[in-house]
Every structure is written in C-alpha cells, then in structure tokens.
Design a protein around this motif. Structure first.
Motif, mmCIF file in Angstrom:
data_model
loop_
_atom_site.group_PDB
_atom_site.id
_atom_site.type_symbol
_atom_site.label_atom_id
_atom_site.label_comp_id
_atom_site.label_asym_id
_atom_site.label_seq_id
_atom_site.Cartn_x
_atom_site.Cartn_y
_atom_site.Cartn_z
ATOM 1 N N ARG A 108 0.827 -1.221 0.000
ATOM 2 C CA ARG A 108 0.000 0.000 0.000
ATOM 3 C C ARG A 108 0.854 1.262 0.000
ATOM 4 O O ARG A 108 0.643 2.163 -0.808
ATOM 5 N N GLY A 164 4.409 1.215 -0.264
ATOM 6 C CA GLY A 164 5.535 1.050 -1.174
ATOM 7 C C GLY A 164 5.197 1.437 -2.606
ATOM 8 O O GLY A 164 5.989 2.091 -3.293
ATOM 9 N N HIS A 193 8.371 -9.920 -3.371
ATOM 10 C CA HIS A 193 8.398 -10.895 -2.267
ATOM 11 C C HIS A 193 9.103 -12.176 -2.726
ATOM 12 O O HIS A 193 9.963 -12.711 -2.020
ATOM 13 N N CYS A 250 12.930 -11.620 -3.121
ATOM 14 C CA CYS A 250 13.670 -11.436 -1.865
ATOM 15 C C CYS A 250 12.692 -11.606 -0.702
ATOM 16 O O CYS A 250 11.923 -10.698 -0.384
ATOM 17 N N GLU A 282 11.706 -13.469 5.126
ATOM 18 C CA GLU A 282 11.844 -14.524 6.143
ATOM 19 C C GLU A 282 13.290 -15.004 6.213
ATOM 20 O O GLU A 282 13.647 -15.788 7.099
ATOM 21 N N ALA A 324 8.134 -3.106 3.634
ATOM 22 C CA ALA A 324 7.623 -4.480 3.704
ATOM 23 C C ALA A 324 7.300 -4.843 5.145
ATOM 24 O O ALA A 324 7.980 -4.410 6.076
ATOM 25 N N ALA A 325 6.280 -5.643 5.300
ATOM 26 C CA ALA A 325 5.918 -6.148 6.627
ATOM 27 C C ALA A 325 4.821 -7.182 6.487
ATOM 28 O O ALA A 325 4.098 -7.190 5.490
ATOM 29 N N VAL A 326 4.723 -8.042 7.492
ATOM 30 C CA VAL A 326 3.482 -8.802 7.652
ATOM 31 C C VAL A 326 2.590 -7.826 8.416
ATOM 32 O O VAL A 326 2.740 -7.639 9.622
ATOM 33 N N VAL A 360 10.237 -11.335 9.534
ATOM 34 C CA VAL A 360 9.947 -10.338 8.495
ATOM 35 C C VAL A 360 9.910 -8.928 9.088
ATOM 36 O O VAL A 360 10.488 -7.985 8.535
ATOM 37 N N SER A 381 7.329 2.134 10.622
ATOM 38 C CA SER A 381 6.783 1.488 11.811
ATOM 39 C C SER A 381 5.326 1.919 11.989
ATOM 40 O O SER A 381 4.712 2.459 11.064
ATOM 41 N N ASP A 420 1.721 2.897 14.710
ATOM 42 C CA ASP A 420 1.131 3.350 15.975
ATOM 43 C C ASP A 420 0.820 2.162 16.891
ATOM 44 O O ASP A 420 0.608 2.354 18.092
ATOM 45 N N TYR A 456 1.812 -8.425 16.283
ATOM 46 C CA TYR A 456 2.234 -7.466 15.247
ATOM 47 C C TYR A 456 2.962 -6.285 15.905
ATOM 48 O O TYR A 456 4.084 -5.931 15.514
ATOM 49 N N LYS A 460 6.946 -5.115 15.575
ATOM 50 C CA LYS A 460 7.324 -3.787 15.063
ATOM 51 C C LYS A 460 8.134 -3.020 16.115
ATOM 52 O O LYS A 460 9.052 -2.265 15.775
ATOM 53 N N SER A 495 0.138 5.572 10.593
ATOM 54 C CA SER A 495 -1.078 4.965 11.137
ATOM 55 C C SER A 495 -2.202 4.970 10.103
ATOM 56 O O SER A 495 -2.287 5.867 9.259
ATOM 57 N N TRP A 496 -3.044 3.951 10.169
ATOM 58 C CA TRP A 496 -4.300 3.843 9.405
ATOM 59 C C TRP A 496 -4.147 4.394 7.990
ATOM 60 O O TRP A 496 -4.779 5.391 7.600
HETATM 61 N N1 LIG Z 1 -1.572 -0.122 6.399
HETATM 62 C C1 LIG Z 1 -1.631 0.533 7.551
HETATM 63 O O1 LIG Z 1 -2.704 1.028 7.948
HETATM 64 C C2 LIG Z 1 -0.395 0.712 8.404
HETATM 65 C C3 LIG Z 1 -0.543 1.335 9.645
HETATM 66 C C4 LIG Z 1 0.584 1.518 10.433
HETATM 67 C C5 LIG Z 1 1.825 1.097 9.987
HETATM 68 N N2 LIG Z 1 1.932 0.463 8.784
HETATM 69 C C6 LIG Z 1 3.277 0.029 8.378
HETATM 70 O O2 LIG Z 1 3.585 0.634 7.142
HETATM 71 C C7 LIG Z 1 4.382 -0.250 6.356
HETATM 72 C C8 LIG Z 1 3.728 -0.453 5.007
HETATM 73 O O3 LIG Z 1 2.431 -1.002 5.221
HETATM 74 P P1 LIG Z 1 1.464 -1.337 4.015
HETATM 75 O O4 LIG Z 1 0.074 -1.063 4.465
HETATM 76 O O5 LIG Z 1 1.975 -0.734 2.760
HETATM 77 O O6 LIG Z 1 1.635 -2.922 3.957
HETATM 78 P P2 LIG Z 1 1.141 -3.939 2.840
HETATM 79 O O7 LIG Z 1 0.221 -3.283 1.871
HETATM 80 O O8 LIG Z 1 0.677 -5.150 3.582
HETATM 81 O O9 LIG Z 1 2.480 -4.261 2.051
HETATM 82 C C9 LIG Z 1 3.482 -4.994 2.663
HETATM 83 C C10 LIG Z 1 4.470 -5.430 1.619
HETATM 84 O O10 LIG Z 1 5.400 -6.302 2.269
HETATM 85 C C11 LIG Z 1 5.578 -7.437 1.431
HETATM 86 N N3 LIG Z 1 5.942 -8.608 2.216
HETATM 87 C C12 LIG Z 1 5.239 -9.234 3.174
HETATM 88 N N4 LIG Z 1 5.910 -10.307 3.632
HETATM 89 C C13 LIG Z 1 7.067 -10.359 2.923
HETATM 90 C C14 LIG Z 1 8.165 -11.246 2.911
HETATM 91 N N5 LIG Z 1 8.227 -12.328 3.696
HETATM 92 N N6 LIG Z 1 9.181 -10.986 2.047
HETATM 93 C C15 LIG Z 1 9.136 -9.931 1.202
HETATM 94 N N7 LIG Z 1 8.125 -9.058 1.174
HETATM 95 C C16 LIG Z 1 7.086 -9.280 2.014
HETATM 96 C C17 LIG Z 1 4.251 -7.646 0.750
HETATM 97 O O11 LIG Z 1 4.414 -8.403 -0.418
HETATM 98 P P3 LIG Z 1 3.304 -9.509 -0.794
HETATM 99 O O12 LIG Z 1 1.984 -8.781 -0.805
HETATM 100 O O13 LIG Z 1 3.730 -10.002 -2.125
HETATM 101 O O14 LIG Z 1 3.373 -10.547 0.293
HETATM 102 C C18 LIG Z 1 3.851 -6.200 0.448
HETATM 103 O O15 LIG Z 1 4.441 -5.751 -0.752
HETATM 104 C C19 LIG Z 1 4.535 -1.516 7.177
HETATM 105 O O16 LIG Z 1 5.744 -1.422 7.908
HETATM 106 C C20 LIG Z 1 3.383 -1.463 8.155
HETATM 107 O O17 LIG Z 1 3.691 -2.161 9.346
HETATM 108 C C21 LIG Z 1 0.849 0.271 7.968
#
Ligand SMILES: NC(=O)c1ccc[n+]([C@@H]2O[C@H](COP(=O)([O-])OP(=O)(O)OC[C@H]3O[C@@H](n4cnc5c(N)ncnc54)[C@H](OP(=O)(O)O)[C@@H]3O)[C@@H](O)[C@H]2O)c1
Length: 296
Positions: free
Chosen positions: A11, A13, A32, A35, A38, A59-61, A77, A100, A102, A125, A129, A149-150
């Motif tokens: 989202r 990236g 993913h 690279c 895990e 990247a993150a779970v 991860v 990172s 909230d 989670y 983090k 956040s969010w």
């Molecule tokens: N979304 C939110 O509301 C939110 C809120 C607070 C903080 N954050 C932080 O913001 C950052 C970005 O979040 P986001 O919402 O963009 O996350 P996201 O949409 O879930 O994207 C995460 C990315 O990480 C990749 N990924 C997951 N496991 C992986 C692995 N084992 N090896 C390589 N790549 C892997 C995923 O690839 P695949 O899809 O191919 O697995 C995906 O491209 C994260 O650090 C998250 O913790 C997000």
C-alpha cells in the motif's frame, strides 16, 4: 538517487515508488518472491550489493491476525530483516528509512501521543514492530524510523476507507468500531514525506500522520461515506452500525484503543500534512476515479 525499496508492491511502497519515479529517481524494487524477508541473511546481501544510496523498508506482515497465527514469521519479516537492513546500510553508508506503526503504543489513554510516548504493544504485530524499532536504532544510529497509522489512499490496496465506500456502493451492510481511534493518513503524503529533502540527516523516530484530532473507525467511515455521497457516488447515506471491537468477530487479536500520534516534529521540519478528514476525502476521490477507470 538510487533507491532500494522493500515492499514496493504494498500500500505504501507502491505510492512511494510512483512518487520516486516521477521525481526521476532510479529504483530497485525486489518482489516478495525475489527477496523473501523470512531470510534476513539474503536481505542483507541484497542491500550490500545494491549500491543504493537510500534503502526504504515498506515491507511487513501487516495483517494483525497473520502475525498472531505465525509469530516466528512476524519476528523474521517485521523485526530481523529490518535489523539486518539497518546493519547493512551502516556498512555501505546508505541512508535507511524504516516504516513502523502506531500499534507499538499501548493505546490506553485517549489523545495525541508524542514520539517519546510509552511503547507497550498489545498484540504480536505490535511486538514485532517494536522489536524492529529497537534493533534498527541499536544497529544504525543514523537510521530513521517513520511511525505511520491507518494508511489509506492507495486505490489498488483498499483500506477501511475505500472498503466502506465499496461496500456502500454494493448495498452491503456496514459496521464500524466506535472504541478505537487513530489518525487516518494518506499513503501519498507518507511517500511525499519520505522523499522530502527536509528529512536528510534526521534520525530516530518520527511520526508521519495527518493533522487534527484522533478519529474513530466509525467517524472515519462516516466521513468517507458523506464525501462519497456529496460527489454523487452514493444516492443516499447508508446506515453504519456502530460496534465495539470485542464484538467484531473477525478481529481475534486485541487492538490498542487510542493510538493517534501527533505530527509536531514533522511540521517543525517544514513538511505540511493535511487533516485526517482531508486525507480521507482525497482517498475516496482517488478510489472513485480508479474504479471509474476500471469499468470503462
Ligand atoms: N496499512 C496501515 O494502515 C499501516 C498502519 C501503520 C503502519 N503500517 C506500516 O507501514 C508499512 C507499510 O504497510 P502497508 O500497508 O503498505 O503494507 P502492505 O500493503 O501489507 O504491504 C506490505 C508489503 O510487504 C511485502 N511482504 C510481506 N511479507 C514479505 C516477505 N516475507 N518478504 C518480502 N516481502 C514481504 C508484501 O508483499 P506480498 O503482498 O507479495 O506478500 C507487500 O508488498 C509496514 O511497515 C506497516 O507495518 C501500515
């Protein structure tokens, strides 16, 4: 500049890569499959041979329940690979920016939290983090950790904001939590902040969120739907059932209740952020344009 982005297809990236390309940067965007985070050693090797000047880890779970179900994967991860990236960047001299959340906060007290607020995660989670934050800071004192956040605003990766509009358009039943609040933030604004020259030389933890007051999921949903109605995407305001998180069956892991973060330090650096309301409305506009483009 040559930038290595982990999680380039997520989202945040994806929005970062789009903004970076538009600004003329050269990008390395391992998928993913190319690279897997895990395997931290392979991640470190990639950083070492990338010749990147900037490494950004998006990247993150990031799904809370997935982390509960597989704590080891969350640890590898979300914490071990970022720790390895930080060390590898210290070795190569590349700048390291790590995203990172909230959810590192305990969220017990309402109100906006400052960057030095107590961290006490309530789920796996959040723990993974927080562990990342500690390891990144220990391994690379010049690294920058951006707590967000969010996140909304990437129409290809819908958040609760876009999902609410999609569900309303389909005439589905809507529910939203009233007892959890934070700060909805547009992914495009996070991308803009990451690429801001004002962040050069800044290290430690920086909160990158919208401006304004904390907003509940329910309030954010209502803002999104009212905006969708005002621009003609909905013929009438749907009913949204307010619920408590503990009554929402799909949430098995606990959520921190009040995790909205202030953005004083970001504003002080000269990086403006819109209000949470403006961010939501823009996310809805982006989503409606995207879905209109899909159907034509
Ligand atoms: N979304 C939110 O509301 C939110 C809120 C607070 C903080 N954050 C932080 O913001 C950052 C970005 O979040 P986001 O919402 O963009 O996350 P996201 O949409 O879930 O994207 C995460 C990315 O990480 C990749 N990924 C997951 N496991 C992986 C692995 N084992 N090896 C390589 N790549 C892997 C995923 O690839 P695949 O899809 O191919 O697995 C995906 O491209 C994260 O650090 C998250 O913790 C997000």
């Amino acid at each position: 500049m040559k930038i290595l982005v982990f999680g380039a297809h997520g989202r945040v990236g994806e929005m970062l890569c789009r903004a970076a390309r538009a600004a003329g940067h050269e990008l390395i965007t391992p998928t993913h499959a190319e690279c897997d985070l895990e395997y931290p050693a392979a991640v470190g090797e990639l950083v070492l041979r990338s010749e990147a000047e900037l490494v950004v880890n998006c990247a993150a779970v990031s799904r809370v329940e997935e982390c509960e179900d597989d704590a080891l994967r969350a640890h590898l991860v979300n914490a071990m690979s970022p720790a390895t990236m930080a060390l590898a960047c210290r070795h190569t001299g590349a700048r390291f920016i790590h995203l990172s959340t909230d959810y590192v906060l305990d969220g017990r007290r309402p109100g906006l939290k400052s960057a030095d607020a107590r961290c006490k995660p309530v789920n796996t989670y959040g723990f993974s983090k927080m562990e990342a934050e500690l390891q990144v800071r220990e391994g690379n004192a010049e690294a920058l950790i951006l707590r967000v956040s969010w996140v909304c605003g990437n129409p290809r990766k819908p958040s609760f904001v876009e999902n609410a509009v999609a569900q309303a358009v389909r005439g589905e039943k809507l529910v939203a939590a009233v007892d959890q609040d934070s700060m909805p933030t547009h992914a495009g604004d996070i991308a803009r902040a990451i690429l801001s020259p004002q962040l050069e030389g800044v290290s430690g933890v920086l909160q990158v969120t919208s401006s304004g007051e904390p907003m509940s999921r329910y309030s954010g949903t209502m803002v999104a739907l009212e905006h969708a109605r005002s621009v003609g995407a909905l013929s009438q305001m749907p009913v949204v059932e307010p619920q408590k998180i503990c009554d929402m069956g799909r949430f098995r892991a606990p959520r921190p209740a009040h995790t909205a973060m202030d953005n004083c330090d970001l504003l002080a650096l000269g990086i403006p952020m819109p209000s949470a309301r403006e961010s939501i409305c823009r996310a809805v506009d982006d989503y409606l344009s995207y879905t209109a483009g899909q159907t034509h």
